[in-house]
Structure formats: structure tokens, C-alpha cells
Scaffold this active site. Structure first.
Site, short mmCIF file in Angstrom:
data_model
loop_
_atom_site.label_atom_id
_atom_site.label_comp_id
_atom_site.label_asym_id
_atom_site.label_seq_id
_atom_site.Cartn_x
_atom_site.Cartn_y
_atom_site.Cartn_z
N SER A 72 0.83 -1.20 0.00
CA SER A 72 0.00 0.00 0.00
C SER A 72 0.87 1.26 0.00
O SER A 72 1.67 1.44 -0.92
CB SER A 72 -0.96 -0.05 1.19
N ASP A 135 -9.89 -5.03 -4.61
CA ASP A 135 -9.29 -4.18 -3.59
C ASP A 135 -10.27 -3.04 -3.27
O ASP A 135 -10.64 -2.28 -4.15
CB ASP A 135 -7.96 -3.60 -4.11
N HIS A 162 -7.14 -6.02 -0.38
CA HIS A 162 -5.97 -5.14 -0.27
C HIS A 162 -4.76 -5.89 0.29
O HIS A 162 -3.82 -5.29 0.79
CB HIS A 162 -6.33 -3.92 0.58
#
Length: 184
Positions: A72, A135, A162
């Protein structure tokens, strides 16, 4: 050649390099002789560039023998480091290239200037991207755009969310296999 080192870079929101699938991937890399570096990052709620990039460069000593594995916003930090420093390679999981219209991402500072994708690609031997259509935070177009810009090895899934948090994972066999293939 010096021993390869791997630094895990968590996402924002208080994540640590001991979360999710990082430990299992670290175990796999250690079997290949890679030194694993896991440290608590400063400013881990916002993950601001002004703290994370200097921490990676000055404290953790990223160099041409370093593999960065970022999740991320950790992937975003990895790209900004690779933009200015030669590294061995990077794995970008749940990566993006825009602030996504999210205020915390705007505050992080990574999106205040254009990306130099050519430098990011040129400063490393390879880039891997792992993305998932489902996601909830990152539209799949973000990862597909990065794949094209970085000419990256690309792994797209339909059911991984995610890659942590919402779909808590302690194992990531697809990433382990890709890294073994790349490093053996």
C-alpha cells in the site's frame, strides 16, 4: 556481490513489518540467503514521505543490494526511494500512483510532484506488482497503469482485496513463488 537485503515497508495506519504476510515471506527469503530487515517505521499512521524516505535511506541504508517489499503506501515509499537511489528490485503490493482523492494520502506528500517512472524502472533490475480487482481501496486501473509505466512483472487477482487488513493473510504463496523464481 554483497549479500542481498530485503526491507519490508508496511502501509499507513499503524501497520508494522511484522504484520500480515511479511513474516512468511521473510522466512522464504532467508532460505535463499537474503538478510531480512524489519523495523518499526516513524510516523506510521500517515506514513509521510518526509519521514519515510529519509528513514529508508539514512537509517536502513537502502542500496543497490536492497529489495524493497512495500504494501500500500509502503509501495509508494518504495517507488519514491527507487526514483532517486539504485536498488536491487522491488515488490509493490496494493500500489497506486495518485492520491486517490483521500485526504491522508494528500497529506503524505508523495503526490506533490509528478512521478519519474523512467528513473524508478532504470534504478532497479526488476519490479513486481501484485494487485487485486476486488481491492476496496485501490482501483485496479492504478496498478495496471503502474505495470505499463514500469514495465513490471504483473500479478492480478480477483479475490485478494488489499492483501491485508480486510483480507487478513499470514501467507502469500504467489509472492513467495515469484520471489524464489526471480532469485534462485
Amino acid at each position: 556481490m554483497k549479500q542481498l537485503r530485503c526491507i519490508f515497508i508496511p502501509g499507513n495506519g499503524g501497520g508494522t513489518p511484522q504484520d500480515n504476510w511479511f513474516p512468511s515471506i521473510g522466512n522464504e527469503l532467508e532460505k535463499l540467503g537474503v538478510e531480512i530487515i524489519t523495523r518499526e517505521f516513524p510516523d506510521n499512521i500517515l506514513a509521510r514521505e518526509k519521514y519515510w524516505v529519509p528513514f529508508l535511506l539514512n537509517e536502513l541504508k537502502v542500496d543497490e543490494n536492497t529489495i524493497l517489499i512495500g504494501h500500500s503506501s509502503g509501495a509508494i515509499a518504495a517507488m519514491r526511494v527507487a526514483e532517486q537511489t539504485k536498488i536491487y528490485g522491488s515488490v509493490l503490493v496494493g500500489a497506486y500512483h495518485s492520491d486517490l482523492g483521500i485526504e491522508a494520502e494528500k497529506q503524505a506528500g508523495y503526490f506533490d510532484r509528478p512521478w519519474n517512472f523512467q528513473a524508478i524502472a532504470a534504478n532497479q533490475k526488476w519490479v513486481m506488482i501484485f494487485a487485486s480487482v476486488d481491492d476496496p481501496w485501490i482501483p485496479i486501473e492504478e496498478a495496471r497503469y503502474l505495470k505499463d509505466q514500469l514495465v513490471a512483472e504483473y500479478h492480478e487477482f480477483t479475490n485478494q482485496g488489499h492483501f491485508g487488513g480486510d483480507y487478513f493473510k499470514t501467507e502469500f504463496p504467489e509472492l513467495a513463488h515469484a520471489l524464489r523464481t526471480r532469485l534462485e
